[in-house]
Scaffold this motif. Structure first.
Motif, PDB file in Angstrom:
ATOM      1  N   ASP A 173       0.786  -1.233   0.000  1.00  0.00           N
ATOM      2  CA  ASP A 173       0.000   0.000   0.000  1.00  0.00           C
ATOM      3  C   ASP A 173       0.818   1.284   0.000  1.00  0.00           C
ATOM      4  OD1 ASP A 173      -2.097  -1.774   0.209  1.00  0.00           O
ATOM      5  OD2 ASP A 173      -2.315  -1.549   2.371  1.00  0.00           O
ATOM      6  N   SER A 174       2.104   1.209  -0.235  1.00  0.00           N
ATOM      7  CA  SER A 174       2.972   2.376  -0.109  1.00  0.00           C
ATOM      8  C   SER A 174       2.769   3.406  -1.215  1.00  0.00           C
ATOM      9  CB  SER A 174       4.446   1.936  -0.098  1.00  0.00           C
ATOM     10  OG  SER A 174       4.743   1.154   1.022  1.00  0.00           O
ATOM     11  N   VAL A 175       3.412   4.563  -1.034  1.00  0.00           N
ATOM     12  CA  VAL A 175       3.436   5.608  -2.047  1.00  0.00           C
ATOM     13  C   VAL A 175       4.019   5.038  -3.342  1.00  0.00           C
ATOM     14  CG1 VAL A 175       5.715   6.431  -1.321  1.00  0.00           C
ATOM     15  CG2 VAL A 175       4.142   8.007  -2.469  1.00  0.00           C
ATOM     16  N   SER A 176       3.580   5.543  -4.476  1.00  0.00           N
ATOM     17  CA  SER A 176       3.985   4.980  -5.766  1.00  0.00           C
ATOM     18  C   SER A 176       5.312   5.514  -6.277  1.00  0.00           C
ATOM     19  CB  SER A 176       2.898   5.272  -6.816  1.00  0.00           C
ATOM     20  OG  SER A 176       1.679   4.672  -6.453  1.00  0.00           O
ATOM     21  N   TYR A 177       5.808   6.595  -5.699  1.00  0.00           N
ATOM     22  CA  TYR A 177       7.002   7.255  -6.209  1.00  0.00           C
ATOM     23  C   TYR A 177       8.043   7.438  -5.107  1.00  0.00           C
ATOM     24  CZ  TYR A 177       3.795   8.508  -9.994  1.00  0.00           C
ATOM     25  OH  TYR A 177       2.883   8.466 -11.019  1.00  0.00           O
ATOM     26  N   ASP A 178       9.220   7.814  -5.516  1.00  0.00           N
ATOM     27  CA  ASP A 178      10.272   8.188  -4.577  1.00  0.00           C
ATOM     28  C   ASP A 178       9.979   9.605  -4.100  1.00  0.00           C
ATOM     29  OD1 ASP A 178      12.531   8.904  -3.194  1.00  0.00           O
ATOM     30  OD2 ASP A 178      13.915   8.647  -4.875  1.00  0.00           O
ATOM     31  N   VAL A 179       9.614   9.746  -2.836  1.00  0.00           N
ATOM     32  CA  VAL A 179       9.212  11.067  -2.340  1.00  0.00           C
ATOM     33  C   VAL A 179      10.383  12.041  -2.266  1.00  0.00           C
ATOM     34  CG1 VAL A 179       7.253  10.155  -1.044  1.00  0.00           C
ATOM     35  CG2 VAL A 179       9.478  10.381   0.085  1.00  0.00           C
ATOM     36  N   GLN A 180      11.598  11.522  -2.382  1.00  0.00           N
ATOM     37  CA  GLN A 180      12.770  12.401  -2.371  1.00  0.00           C
ATOM     38  C   GLN A 180      13.143  12.898  -3.767  1.00  0.00           C
ATOM     39  OE1 GLN A 180      13.989  13.455   0.456  1.00  0.00           O
ATOM     40  NE2 GLN A 180      12.565  12.122   1.564  1.00  0.00           N
ATOM     41  N   SER A 181      12.486  12.362  -4.785  1.00  0.00           N
ATOM     42  CA  SER A 181      12.820  12.755  -6.153  1.00  0.00           C
ATOM     43  C   SER A 181      12.305  14.152  -6.451  1.00  0.00           C
ATOM     44  CB  SER A 181      12.223  11.761  -7.149  1.00  0.00           C
ATOM     45  OG  SER A 181      10.805  11.865  -7.161  1.00  0.00           O
ATOM     46  N   GLU A 182      13.001  14.849  -7.305  1.00  0.00           N
ATOM     47  CA  GLU A 182      12.583  16.198  -7.692  1.00  0.00           C
ATOM     48  C   GLU A 182      11.251  16.145  -8.434  1.00  0.00           C
ATOM     49  OE1 GLU A 182      14.029  18.989  -6.676  1.00  0.00           O
ATOM     50  OE2 GLU A 182      15.315  17.617  -5.542  1.00  0.00           O
ATOM     51  N   PHE A 183      11.032  15.066  -9.175  1.00  0.00           N
ATOM     52  CA  PHE A 183       9.769  14.902  -9.893  1.00  0.00           C
ATOM     53  C   PHE A 183       8.591  14.899  -8.928  1.00  0.00           C
ATOM     54  CE2 PHE A 183       6.427  11.845 -10.977  1.00  0.00           C
ATOM     55  CZ  PHE A 183       5.871  12.464 -12.091  1.00  0.00           C
ATOM     56  N   TYR A 184       8.706  14.090  -7.870  1.00  0.00           N
ATOM     57  CA  TYR A 184       7.569  13.975  -6.965  1.00  0.00           C
ATOM     58  C   TYR A 184       7.386  15.242  -6.138  1.00  0.00           C
ATOM     59  CZ  TYR A 184       3.958  11.899  -4.130  1.00  0.00           C
ATOM     60  OH  TYR A 184       2.743  11.644  -3.533  1.00  0.00           O
ATOM     61  N   LYS A 185       8.466  15.792  -5.677  1.00  0.00           N
ATOM     62  CA  LYS A 185       8.365  17.043  -4.920  1.00  0.00           C
ATOM     63  C   LYS A 185       7.686  18.117  -5.764  1.00  0.00           C
ATOM     64  CE  LYS A 185      12.536  16.321  -2.123  1.00  0.00           C
ATOM     65  NZ  LYS A 185      13.907  16.788  -1.864  1.00  0.00           N
ATOM     66  N   GLY A 186       8.126  18.217  -7.004  1.00  0.00           N
ATOM     67  CA  GLY A 186       7.524  19.207  -7.894  1.00  0.00           C
ATOM     68  C   GLY A 186       6.052  18.945  -8.138  1.00  0.00           C
TER      69      GLY A 186
END
Length: 420
Positions: A173-186
């Motif tokens: 059930d985790s988040v689908s992306y790397d939350v540390q990535s610039e993509f996800y932060k953006g």
């Protein structure tokens, strides 16, 4: 977000699991919004939005309005100052203990003085069944407990799908992306900016910013499992529901055979080897004419963000390989755990007005069945759900156990937002 309006079934209420199902109060109408995910997780908030008198009361309340405006200002400021720090931004969407206490106190006062809110709890929240585990509470207690459930649920979504904290079942059930990535932060910052600045504001309810942000995070992460296949009664379960009306349940020892799923651990197989065995075991019970219906239960649980839905594939296998008529198969395509296998099956029985005083059979492989019949399973249900979704009774054999459904299964659980 795309809007999916679906027919909400008129749930039934019973005074205990040993009585027959009967309808809710005459004239009761369930509240729906444009989001199935919202309705299934946060019925209280949907119901408030839909009740003009209550929503205006809460919007105009000085204390709640102050909390709302303070949060708005903080979010607007963080969008400018936080740059790319998700924790810096998201902290102002989270409900803080101080504000939670202030909201509780204000709701307590309003429940004493405002008939509109009193009637809302009595005529909507209580008969909805969405907070059935609080049925023995006073109306004021029920409202406060329902609000607490929603608060904890929104905070959990924001922490898991915004900050990347581990959910209860991290592998599934985790988040689908790397939350540390610039993509996800953006992505999160742009969504936040969009939600915060969109005009006109639909309302100024004290929970609206956090609710919209929570739903957006689930949408961003493609976590729409809870709304897929809805409305079931108009799609996958339509033929079986029509057939249920014609069934003489007194002619059978059991109301249904519930077959538990066992998802594959790869992205190619539609069913696992054990999942196929579970079906064989369930078909044996059904073909012995012990029950008129089969219920198959399992969602998009395994592997992570699984392509195939266990219940959908189980139904196909029952029809195509075992030649079971579609009208004799009900599906629960949402369950992700054994606890919710039984809970969701119970919800179907209640919704479709099957006899709740009649036992059913839960069938799965011997290893899994040992777990279902073990005291540890009841303990897990109490820990994760707060109640027992079913009463486990006599074991019939190494793979089949009798059970009775429990009405508390109607209770929403947004701590598990993919299958609340």
């Amino acid at each position: 977000m795309r809007k999916i309006i679906y027919l909400v079934l008129a749930f039934v209420t019973i005074s205990g699991y040993c009585q027959k199902a009967k309808g809710f109060e005459l004239g009761y109408v369930s509240s729906i919004s444009g989001s199935v995910i919202q309705d299934k997780n946060f019925y209280l908030l949907t119901a408030i939005q839909n009740d003009k008198a209550v929503s205006q009361l809460l919007e105009n309340n000085v204390v709640l309005k102050t909390i709302f405006k303070k949060q708005q200002q903080a979010i607007g400021s963080k969008l400018k100052s936080c740059k790319d720090s998700l924790s810096c931004l998201i902290t102002d969407y989270l409900f803080k203990e101080k504000d939670i206490l202030s909201i509780d106190e204000e709701l307590l006062i309003l429940m004493k003085d405002e008939k509109a809110l009193q009637d809302f709890v009595k005529n909507n929240l209580r008969p909805s069944g969405k907070y059935e585990n609080f049925k023995n509470s006073t109306d004021t207690e029920l409202l406060l407990k329902a609000w607490q459930v929603c608060t904890v649920g929104m905070n959990r979504i924001m922490k898991v799908y915004g900050l990347g904290e581990a959910p209860q079942y991290a592998k599934m059930d985790s988040v689908s992306y790397d939350v540390q990535s610039e993509f996800y932060k953006g992505s999160v910052f742009m969504w936040s900016d969009f939600l915060h600045n969109k005009k006109p504001k639909e309302n100024a309810l004290f929970f609206q910013e956090s609710l919209d942000f929570s739903l957006a995070l689930m949408y961003m992460n493609h976590r729409d499992e809870v709304e897929r296949y809805e409305p079931l009664e108009e799609k996958e379960n339509k033929k079986a529901i029509a057939h249920i009306k014609q069934i003489n349940f007194d002619a059978f020892d059991y109301a249904s055979v519930l077959i538990l799923g066992n998802g594959p651990e790869n992205y190619q197989d539609r069913l696992s080897a054990i999942g196929k065995l579970n079906l064989q075991l369930g078909v044996l019970e059904y073909e012995a004419k012990k029950a008129p219906l089969i219920i198959v239960s399992g969602g998009h649980a395994h592997p992570f963000r699984a392509t195939y839905c266990e219940a959908i594939e189980m139904k196909k296998e029952l029809m195509n390989v075992h030649h079971i008529p579609e009208e004799n198969i009900l599906i629960d395509p949402f369950a992700r755990h054994t606890t919710t296998n039984l809970r969701n099956a119970t919800r179907l029985m209640i919704a479709y007005q099957m006899p709740l005083d009649k036992k059913s059979i839960v069938v799965t492989n011997s290893s899994h069945s040992n777990y279902v019949g073990n005291a540890n399973f009841n303990a897990r249900c109490m820990e994760e759900l707060g109640y027992l979704p079913a009463v486990i009774l006599k074991r019939l054999n190494s793979t089949a156990i009798e059970f009775l459904p429990n009405v508390e299964s109607l209770h929403q659980n947004p701590i598990d937002p993919l299958d609340p």
